[in-house]
Each structure stands twice: as structure tokens, then as C-alpha cells.
Design an enzyme around this catalytic site. Structure first.
Site, PDB file in Angstrom:
ATOM      1  N   GLU A 260     -58.535 -63.071   2.310  1.00  0.00           N
ATOM      2  CA  GLU A 260     -59.158 -62.083   3.200  1.00  0.00           C
ATOM      3  C   GLU A 260     -58.927 -62.368   4.680  1.00  0.00           C
ATOM      4  OE1 GLU A 260     -62.872 -60.454   0.603  1.00  0.00           O
ATOM      5  OE2 GLU A 260     -63.102 -62.477   1.411  1.00  0.00           O
TER       6      GLU A 260
HETATM    7  C1  ACM Z   1     -62.638 -64.359  -2.435  1.00  0.00           C
HETATM    8  O1  ACM Z   1     -63.453 -63.879  -3.263  1.00  0.00           O
HETATM    9  N1  ACM Z   1     -62.582 -63.871  -1.221  1.00  0.00           N
HETATM   10  C2  ACM Z   1     -61.768 -65.454  -2.787  1.00  0.00           C
END
Ligand code: ACM
Length: 524
Positions: free
Chosen positions: A334
Site C-alpha cells: 500500500e
Molecule cells: C496489508 O494488508 N496491507 C498487507
């Protein structure tokens, strides 16, 4: 002294008959009623009863067998009230823990496998290494009545069905992740979870030590990371961090339960706590405020700045020095506020730092969109297994840990009524969590690229051990079974009966679990 001698037995020993415990007061648990399902079970006639004079015998002078024997005695003494002396005198009956050297004549048990043989005279656990003895002891625990897990003396009898279990894991990596950043969990809470993981032969504890909401490990060369970056959490509570001694205590405790700690510093996104602690880590030189919300994707280390790599080098050097296990997780998920070019450049510079300090890179699977280093491990957390770059990396040698969010994420709600957790990957009931195959999940990835499975537990909504346990149980044992048991043993109908028999054990241990309607819990 005899623990709890003279106290009356409590209700657990009088569990009524039920589908999962036929005539529990007299008939021992069948050898195959174990989670994870053992690789091979051969029942025989008869049983062994642990009695007031049963010794625990370790062969030879090997300290690691002795440690497992001491652990077993500690597990069995409170409920039995027996002395269960640990002795190096090998001959004779009792409970025997034996380490056998590799080589001709030795059973093929692998590094973590064990053989458990029960006759009318003795219980014998044989393994090549302490991990195997330890896992064999976990199996032995499950074959005793659930009341063995109580902390006061119970009536027994402590009988175990005769026969032989020969067992070893399908996968080398059977992990659980705890997010200690969104909410901080202290050393004793982590130890409690480690003890629960050990019940199901989990062998990796992945600690998510940094995120936007908190930095949880003391780094001497950058002291504000913990002192400032660790000073709050989601919702604005006091947060906290592990001193280096705290972290060593967790690592050592995990090792005593045959788990390897895998520390994660999530980079280049998920870094607000670090950016808030040191203005120079920000591209604009301005430190943002601490963050106590639950948004993701808004923070990034400043990829072009040299100081970023001084920071990364110092953090990885200190963390690697504290960590005996071979792995260091660098996150990489992310990174929505990092350009793709910067992301690739960052990973190209950071992965060699991990190698320089002697560790193997682990990253979330977005790492496969950059250039995974030789030997790097990617942790898959998508939901459909169709990401081409993950399969391509796997074909090129990157090993995979499977944590599909709609199966293995323990923070997903079970259903619309679950009071805790999230639902961005859907609702994940017990069957949904259990009923998939890690060996074939990633389309076009070679089965040999799968290193194992891991059950992550993100803690945006979780603040206490009771919260952890409600989300982890009963799903965690299912993921553990996917990691341990042969694919041929995979069977929801069998699993749901076996995991049902764990319920009274969790009750005895004070574990507050979700009573999934999909599982035929014994009614008592
Ligand atoms: C994640 O759930 N951002 C690894």
C-alpha cells in the site's frame, strides 16, 4: 508439592457425551481427533493412563529434550496434581522423550516431525530435534481430556489411546502475524498469544512493529522513533514500545515454544510514525503530526533523500542484531503515496541492506512489482490469486507465503454481526477460512514456490487479548492445519468435528472464542 492437592475436581471432568467426545468420561480421545490432522495414524488396542508415579524420561544428556520435558511437566502438573518428575534414567515406563540422530535406522521425521507411540506401558515421543518433540507434546496434550488444561486439580483419568502417530509438516512456514502498531500489545500479551500459537504447531511469529499509528521497537540511533513515534495508537491511547530487552524476552519466549520471530518494519509507506518523529525524513522537511486514525496509503519515506538510507541502514542493522532468526520483513504494501519509479528504486536500495546484515528479505507481495532480490520471500495478501507478477516472480524463484485476505486474515469479521474487525475482504466464516489449498491458490505459480501459510491479525479494532482470541479462534487452527497437514487430509467435514473438540480446551484455558454456527461444539 502436589499442585492443588485436595481441591475438588471441577465440572470439566464430567463432560457429557456428545458427537465430539463420545463417552468422554471413560473413552480416551481417538488418535485422529487432533488439529492439525496428523500425517499418519495407526490405532491399536488399549491405552496408557498417566498415574501419580509416572515419570517423564529424557534419553541422553541433551539439554533441548530436557527443556521440552520440563515444559510438558509444567503443562500436566496443575490439572493432574502429579509430581511427574523429569529424569534422565531412560529405561522403564512412563512418558519418554527421545531425540534420535539422523542416519541409518532413524525414522524419517524431518526437522520438525515426530513419532508418538502409545502402549499400555509407555508413551514415547521420538524426533530428530527439539521442535519435533515439542510438536509431539502438543499432540499428546490434545489426546488427553480437555480438563488437562485447567489450572486446578481435576479428577482424570488421564488416559491416552494406544497406537502410533507419525507426523511431519507439509510446509516449513506456518506463521501468524500480530499487528502491535495499530494497538500496542505488551510482552505478556504477546507471550499469551505465542502459547496459543504453539498449540497448533505454528512456527513463525511475524511482528508488525511499525506503521502510521505507532513505532514499537527501540532503535538507539534514532531514539525518537519509539519515544515519540510509539507514544500513541489508533483512537489516541498511550501506545507503547518494546525496549530491546522486551524484544529479546519475546524472541526467547518464542524460541522456547519453537517459534521464530520475524520482525517487520513497513516501508516506504505506512511510515507516518517515523515521519512524525524526524522532520528530516520528510521530503518537505516538515514532520507531520502523529496519526491515530485508520486510513492507509497517505505516508511515504522520502525516496530521493540520502538520509532515508542512513535511517534504513541503522534500523535494519539494530533490528537484525536483535533478531536470531534469518528473516527481516520490510513491508512494501500500500505505498500509494510513493510513485512506482520511487518504489522500485527504494526496494533496489533497501533489499541489499537486509542482506548486508545477514537476513533474508520478506515483503508483502507488492514487492514482486519491483525487483525481488534473489532469495526474497513474498507474502501474498490478495484475494483471488490471479496477480500475474506474483506468479512470474514465483516462476523466477521467489518463494511465497500465502495469506489471502478473504481466507487467512484473522481481522475480517465472521459475519455481519461480528462486533470487531473489518470487512473489506468480505466476511470470513470458519469454513471460508479453512476450505482452500495453499498449494494451488496462486494461478500459474509452481507448487514448489509455496513456502507456507500465515494468518495475519491487524488490530485497528482490537485492543485486548480477549479481542485477539475472539478473532483468532476458531480460524487460526484451520490455517495452521493448511500449513501442517498433508493435502490429502484436507476435509472440512473432518476438520469441523476435530476443531469442535478444541472448544472445551479453550474454555479450560480461558480463551474467549467465536462460537461459529458452522462447527458442532459439544454442548455442556
Ligand atoms: C496489508 O494488508 N496491507 C498487507
Amino acid at each position: 508439592m502436589v499442585a492443588g492437592a485436595g481441591t475438588a475436581a471441577s465440572s470439566a471432568s464430567a463432560a457429557p457425551a456428545s458427537p465430539s467426545s463420545p463417552d468422554a468420561a471413560t473413552a480416551p480421545t481417538p488418535l485422529d481427533r487432533v488439529v492439525p490432522a496428523p500425517a499418519s495414524v495407526r490405532p491399536a488396542a488399549g491405552s496408557y493412563a498417566i498415574h501419580p508415579d509416572t515419570p517423564i524420561r529424557v534419553s541422553g544428556s541433551d539439554g533441548s529434550a530436557r527443556r521440552v520435558a520440563d515444559y510438558l511437566a509444567t503443562v500436566l502438573r496443575p490439572a493432574t496434581g502429579y509430581r511427574l518428575p523429569v529424569t534422565a534414567r531412560a529405561g522403564g515406563d512412563g512418558i519418554r522423550l527421545r531425540l534420535t540422530p539422523k542416519g541409518a535406522g532413524a525414522p524419517k521425521l524431518g526437522a520438525e516431525g515426530y513419532r508418538l507411540e502409545v502402549t499400555g506401558r509407555a508413551i514415547t515421543v521420538t524426533a530428530r530435534a527439539s521442535a519435533g518433540l515439542f510438536h509431539g507434546v502438543q499432540t499428546l496434550r490434545q489426546l488427553l481430556p480437555a480438563s488437562i488444561e485447567r489450572t486446578t486439580r481435576q479428577t482424570g483419568p488421564w488416559r491416552i489411546a494406544a497406537g502410533t502417530i507419525t507426523d511431519e509438516p507439509r510446509y516449513a512456514w506456518r506463521g501468524a502475524m500480530l499487528d502491535v502498531s495499530r494497538h500496542f500489545f505488551g510482552v505478556d500479551q504477546v507471550k499469551r498469544y505465542i502459547d496459543q500459537l504453539a498449540l497448533y504447531k505454528i512456527n513463525r511469529l511475524h511482528l508488525h512493529l511499525s506503521d502510521d499509528q505507532g513505532w514499537r521497537i527501540a532503535i538507539d540511533s534514532w531514539p525518537r522513533l519509539a519515544a515519540h513515534g510509539g507514544s500513541t495508537q489508533v483512537g489516541g491511547g498511550p501506545g507503547g514500545y518494546y525496549t530491546k530487552d522486551d524484544y529479546r524476552e519475546i524472541v526467547n519466549y518464542a524460541a522456547s515454544r519453537e517459534l521464530t520471530v520475524v520482525p517487520e518494519i513497513d516501508m516506504p509507506g505506512h511510515t507516518n510514525a517515523a515521519l512524525a518523529s524526524y522532520a528530516e525524513l520528510n521530503c518537505d522537511g516538515v514532520a507531520p503530526p502523529l496519526y491515530t486514525g485508520t486510513e492507509v496509503g497517505f505516508s511515504s519515506l522520502c525516496v530521493p533523500k540520502d538520509v532515508t538510507y542512513d535511517f534504513v541502514d541503522d534500523v535494519i542493522r539494530e533490528l537484525a542484531a536483535l533478531t536470531p532468526g534469518p528473516y527481516l520483513h520490510i513491508g512494501g504494501d500500500e505505498a500509494h503515496s510513493t510513485s512506482h519509479e520511487d518504489y522500485v528504486a527504494f526496494m533496489d536500495r533497501v533489499q541489499p541492506v537486509v542482506a548486508k546484515y545477514g537476513k533474508t528479505v520478506v515483503g508483502w507481495h507488492q514487492l514482486t512489482g519491483a525487483h525481488p532480490a534473489k532469495g526474497a520471500i513474498a507474502q501474498y495478501w490478495g484475494t483471488d490469486g490471479r496477480e500475474k507478477e506474483v506468479a512470474d516472480a514465483a516462476k523466477a524463484g521467489t518463494q511465497l507465503i500465502l495469506s489471502p485476505a478473504n481466507r487467512a486474515y484473522l481481522d475480517m469479521k465472521y459475519d455481519a454481526n461480528t462486533p470487531l474487525g473489518q470487512n473489506w475482504a468480505g466476511y470470513v466464516e470458519a469454513k471460508q477460512s479453512y476450505d482452500w489449498d495453499p498449494g494451488t491458490y496462486i494461478k500459474d505459480a509452481p507448487a514448489s514456490s509455496v513456502l507456507g501459510v500465515e494468518a495475519p491479525l491487524w488490530t485497528e479494532t482490537l485492543e485486548t487479548s480477549a479481542h485477539i482470541e475472539y478473532m483468532a479462534f476458531p480460524r487460526l487452527p484451520g490455517i495452521a492445519e493448511l500449513g501442517w497437514s498433508p493435502a490429502s487430509a484436507h476435509d472440512w467435514e473432518s476438520y469441523r468435528v476435530r476443531v469442535a473438540a478444541q472448544g472445551p480446551r479453550w474454555d479450560a484455558m480461558g480463551i474467549t472464542y467465536y462460537h461459529s454456527p458452522q462447527i458442532p461444539w459439544p454442548t455442556s
